[in-house]
Write a protein that holds these residues in place. Sequence first.
Motif, PDB file in Angstrom:
ATOM      1  N   SER A 116      20.657  62.667  61.922  1.00 13.17           N
ATOM      2  CA  SER A 116      20.955  62.929  63.332  1.00 13.17           C
ATOM      3  C   SER A 116      21.607  64.298  63.506  1.00 13.17           C
ATOM      4  O   SER A 116      22.068  64.927  62.548  1.00 13.17           O
ATOM      5  N   LYS A 117      21.659  64.739  64.753  1.00 17.40           N
ATOM      6  CA  LYS A 117      22.278  66.040  65.068  1.00 17.40           C
ATOM      7  C   LYS A 117      23.748  66.036  64.634  1.00 17.40           C
ATOM      8  O   LYS A 117      24.213  66.945  63.961  1.00 17.40           O
ATOM      9  N   ILE A 118      24.493  64.991  65.017  1.00 13.55           N
ATOM     10  CA  ILE A 118      25.916  64.925  64.653  1.00 13.55           C
ATOM     11  C   ILE A 118      26.071  64.780  63.139  1.00 13.55           C
ATOM     12  O   ILE A 118      26.990  65.348  62.549  1.00 13.55           O
ATOM     13  N   GLY A 119      25.156  64.039  62.510  1.00 14.97           N
ATOM     14  CA  GLY A 119      25.201  63.900  61.051  1.00 14.97           C
ATOM     15  C   GLY A 119      25.062  65.248  60.368  1.00 14.97           C
ATOM     16  O   GLY A 119      25.831  65.583  59.455  1.00 14.97           O
ATOM     17  N   MET A 169      40.136  56.369  62.561  1.00 17.39           N
ATOM     18  CA  MET A 169      38.801  55.874  62.241  1.00 17.39           C
ATOM     19  C   MET A 169      38.183  56.713  61.135  1.00 17.39           C
ATOM     20  O   MET A 169      38.539  57.864  60.939  1.00 17.39           O
ATOM     21  N   SER A 170      37.274  56.075  60.441  1.00 16.26           N
ATOM     22  CA  SER A 170      36.476  56.757  59.426  1.00 16.26           C
ATOM     23  C   SER A 170      35.052  56.849  59.933  1.00 16.26           C
ATOM     24  O   SER A 170      34.608  56.007  60.713  1.00 16.26           O
ATOM     25  N   ILE A 171      34.346  57.852  59.452  1.00 18.73           N
ATOM     26  CA  ILE A 171      32.934  58.030  59.816  1.00 18.73           C
ATOM     27  C   ILE A 171      32.096  57.754  58.579  1.00 18.73           C
ATOM     28  O   ILE A 171      32.373  58.288  57.498  1.00 18.73           O
ATOM     29  N   ILE A 172      31.088  56.916  58.745  1.00 14.48           N
ATOM     30  CA  ILE A 172      30.136  56.649  57.673  1.00 14.48           C
ATOM     31  C   ILE A 172      28.832  57.356  58.022  1.00 14.48           C
ATOM     32  O   ILE A 172      28.232  57.083  59.065  1.00 14.48           O
ATOM     33  N   LEU A 173      28.417  58.276  57.158  1.00 11.07           N
ATOM     34  CA  LEU A 173      27.111  58.933  57.285  1.00 11.07           C
ATOM     35  C   LEU A 173      26.169  58.233  56.324  1.00 11.07           C
ATOM     36  O   LEU A 173      26.459  58.109  55.133  1.00 11.07           O
ATOM     37  N   LEU A 225      28.157  57.625  66.607  1.00 16.14           N
ATOM     38  CA  LEU A 225      28.466  58.934  67.168  1.00 16.14           C
ATOM     39  C   LEU A 225      27.182  59.535  67.720  1.00 16.14           C
ATOM     40  O   LEU A 225      26.111  59.349  67.158  1.00 16.14           O
ATOM     41  N   GLU A 226      27.295  60.240  68.812  1.00 12.99           N
ATOM     42  CA  GLU A 226      26.095  60.836  69.403  1.00 12.99           C
ATOM     43  C   GLU A 226      26.208  62.337  69.433  1.00 12.99           C
ATOM     44  O   GLU A 226      27.208  62.909  69.439  1.00 12.99           O
ATOM     45  N   PRO A 273      20.130  51.440  67.307  1.00 14.35           N
ATOM     46  CA  PRO A 273      21.126  50.375  67.396  1.00 14.35           C
ATOM     47  C   PRO A 273      20.976  49.558  68.670  1.00 14.35           C
ATOM     48  O   PRO A 273      20.574  50.075  69.716  1.00 14.35           O
ATOM     49  N   THR A 274      21.310  48.282  68.568  1.00 14.89           N
ATOM     50  CA  THR A 274      21.305  47.416  69.745  1.00 14.89           C
ATOM     51  C   THR A 274      22.428  47.874  70.679  1.00 14.89           C
ATOM     52  O   THR A 274      23.387  48.519  70.236  1.00 14.89           O
ATOM     53  N   PRO A 275      22.326  47.541  71.953  1.00 11.86           N
ATOM     54  CA  PRO A 275      23.353  48.005  72.903  1.00 11.86           C
ATOM     55  C   PRO A 275      24.783  47.633  72.500  1.00 11.86           C
ATOM     56  O   PRO A 275      25.698  48.430  72.692  1.00 11.86           O
ATOM     57  N   GLU A 276      24.977  46.442  71.920  1.00 10.91           N
ATOM     58  CA  GLU A 276      26.345  46.027  71.593  1.00 10.91           C
ATOM     59  C   GLU A 276      26.959  46.822  70.438  1.00 10.91           C
ATOM     60  O   GLU A 276      28.162  46.931  70.342  1.00 10.91           O
TER      61      GLU A 276
END
Length: 129
Positions: A37-40, A2-6, A128-129, A119-122
Amino acid sequence: MMSIILFDGECNLCNQSVVFVIKKDTENHFRFASRQSKIGNQLLDQYKIDKNIDSIIVIDNDTVYLESDAILHICKYIKRWRILFIFSIFPKLIRDVFYKGFAKNRYKWFGKKEQCMIPTPEIKKRFLE
């Protein structure tokens, strides 16, 4: 893999772009985090990325893609948008002139949020949290 988009969580265009990528990323290749965000912030520190950079950021296999390279990297994984990867034949310097001009005006053209999107639940499971 996977890739992460910030992305800039305060930018209306950036938020809508994330929603677009989520809808089009049928293989669930991408995960997302706002830069605010914290993870960001942890990822920015981990990869030694300037926190003031005016760019979407893609991290894939420990490689960081910025500006037009990030957009083209995203397009490479989205069906029907892969054709845009052809723009990688143009020198990064030229592509980034257009990217930076657009990025510089995105708040003026699309507006700014007071807080990051929720974000919506889906789609929350893609963040990432």
